[in-house]
Design an enzyme around this catalytic site. Sequence first.
Site, PDB file in Angstrom:
ATOM      1  N   ARG A  89      34.374  10.886  55.951  1.00  0.00           N
ATOM      2  CA  ARG A  89      34.612  12.114  56.706  1.00  0.00           C
ATOM      3  C   ARG A  89      33.342  12.637  57.349  1.00  0.00           C
ATOM      4  O   ARG A  89      33.389  13.660  58.036  1.00  0.00           O
ATOM      5  CB  ARG A  89      35.161  13.180  55.779  1.00  0.00           C
ATOM      6  CG  ARG A  89      36.680  13.316  55.823  1.00  0.00           C
ATOM      7  CD  ARG A  89      37.017  14.259  54.744  1.00  0.00           C
ATOM      8  NE  ARG A  89      38.142  15.102  54.868  1.00  0.00           N
ATOM      9  CZ  ARG A  89      39.280  14.908  54.206  1.00  0.00           C
ATOM     10  NH1 ARG A  89      39.483  13.817  53.530  1.00  0.00           N
ATOM     11  NH2 ARG A  89      40.213  15.815  54.251  1.00  0.00           N
ATOM     12  N   ARG A 128      54.104  23.655  54.313  1.00  0.00           N
ATOM     13  CA  ARG A 128      54.204  22.666  53.237  1.00  0.00           C
ATOM     14  C   ARG A 128      54.308  23.342  51.873  1.00  0.00           C
ATOM     15  O   ARG A 128      53.600  24.308  51.594  1.00  0.00           O
ATOM     16  CB  ARG A 128      52.924  21.818  53.299  1.00  0.00           C
ATOM     17  CG  ARG A 128      53.061  20.436  52.790  1.00  0.00           C
ATOM     18  CD  ARG A 128      52.092  19.522  53.458  1.00  0.00           C
ATOM     19  NE  ARG A 128      50.735  19.656  52.931  1.00  0.00           N
ATOM     20  CZ  ARG A 128      49.815  18.711  53.066  1.00  0.00           C
ATOM     21  NH1 ARG A 128      50.108  17.587  53.700  1.00  0.00           N
ATOM     22  NH2 ARG A 128      48.611  18.882  52.608  1.00  0.00           N
TER      23      ARG A 128
HETATM   24  P1  AMP Z   1      42.683  15.668  51.782  1.00  0.00           P
HETATM   25  O1  AMP Z   1      43.848  15.647  50.860  1.00  0.00           O
HETATM   26  O2  AMP Z   1      42.223  14.285  52.178  1.00  0.00           O
HETATM   27  O3  AMP Z   1      42.892  16.562  52.973  1.00  0.00           O
HETATM   28  O4  AMP Z   1      41.453  16.282  50.959  1.00  0.00           O
HETATM   29  C1  AMP Z   1      41.515  17.574  50.389  1.00  0.00           C
HETATM   30  C2  AMP Z   1      40.121  18.131  50.225  1.00  0.00           C
HETATM   31  O5  AMP Z   1      39.338  17.270  49.378  1.00  0.00           O
HETATM   32  C3  AMP Z   1      39.305  18.262  51.495  1.00  0.00           C
HETATM   33  O6  AMP Z   1      39.581  19.454  52.192  1.00  0.00           O
HETATM   34  C4  AMP Z   1      37.874  18.249  50.946  1.00  0.00           C
HETATM   35  O7  AMP Z   1      37.526  19.470  50.350  1.00  0.00           O
HETATM   36  C5  AMP Z   1      37.980  17.216  49.835  1.00  0.00           C
HETATM   37  N1  AMP Z   1      37.701  15.852  50.335  1.00  0.00           N
HETATM   38  C6  AMP Z   1      38.584  14.803  50.403  1.00  0.00           C
HETATM   39  N2  AMP Z   1      37.995  13.707  50.911  1.00  0.00           N
HETATM   40  C7  AMP Z   1      36.706  14.059  51.179  1.00  0.00           C
HETATM   41  C8  AMP Z   1      35.601  13.384  51.743  1.00  0.00           C
HETATM   42  N3  AMP Z   1      35.674  12.112  52.145  1.00  0.00           N
HETATM   43  N4  AMP Z   1      34.420  14.076  51.857  1.00  0.00           N
HETATM   44  C9  AMP Z   1      34.326  15.346  51.448  1.00  0.00           C
HETATM   45  N5  AMP Z   1      35.323  16.064  50.946  1.00  0.00           N
HETATM   46  C10 AMP Z   1      36.526  15.430  50.791  1.00  0.00           C
END
Ligand code: AMP
Length: 216
Positions: A89, A128
């Site tokens: 990310r 959601r």
């Molecule tokens: P997601 O379900 O992929 O949208 O992830 C939920 C949350 O987890 C994000 O809003 C971040 O706070 C954290 N997160 C997930 N993947 C990453 C990543 N690759 N780098 C940093 N934070 C992450």
Amino acid sequence: MPNLILMGPPGAGKGTQCQKLIDRYKIPQVSTGDILRSAVRDKTVLGLEAKAYMDKGALVPDELVVKIVVERLKDKDCSSGFILDGFPRTIKQAEALENTLKQMDKKIGLCLSIDVPNKEVIKRLSGRRVCRQCGQGYHVEFSPASNANKCDKCGGELYQRDDDKEETIKARLKVYDEQTSPVKEFYKAKGLLKSIDGVGRMENITENIINAIEGK
Ligand code: AMP
């Protein structure tokens, strides 16, 4: 089977599409969001540290996330391919991934970006709902439960993830635009990026993704 990255803003449908790819190609999904949420649920050291960032919609620090992925990619089930969902990310994460894979004599074969406009993301995510008991997902408009607050499957209470509240969604989109969009350019420059229109029927989007993977 190429090692894949699935990118897209929150709510682009990465999770759903990933499941289709797992079924078709029998390779595991490595979702940093899922791993972090499970750590938060289990109240591990990682989870306690990550929670504050996640609740705000901010990114968890690169060092923590990179460590998770490096460990996960060593698992045997990743040996014949994997799908990275929600990682990398940031450019730092992309570079760390590249170094790790080089050491393992592996590489990314394709980075798929599911593109969805911000307005559509807000509509999708703010509606959601998730069952507190079994994790079943719903949407107040697109796939509502028969009883607004109860899960159809297990009767558990439905709730809205903290990071699906409108203000947090806006923060997550800002983070995506500022920190994650450059990752697309990183893979584009390597000739590995394919963009997929993420608006429309789910089946058509899946088909476009499969065609991109299979080079049709
Ligand atoms: P997601 O379900 O992929 O949208 O992830 C939920 C949350 O987890 C994000 O809003 C971040 O706070 C954290 N997160 C997930 N993947 C990453 C990543 N690759 N780098 C940093 N934070 C992450």
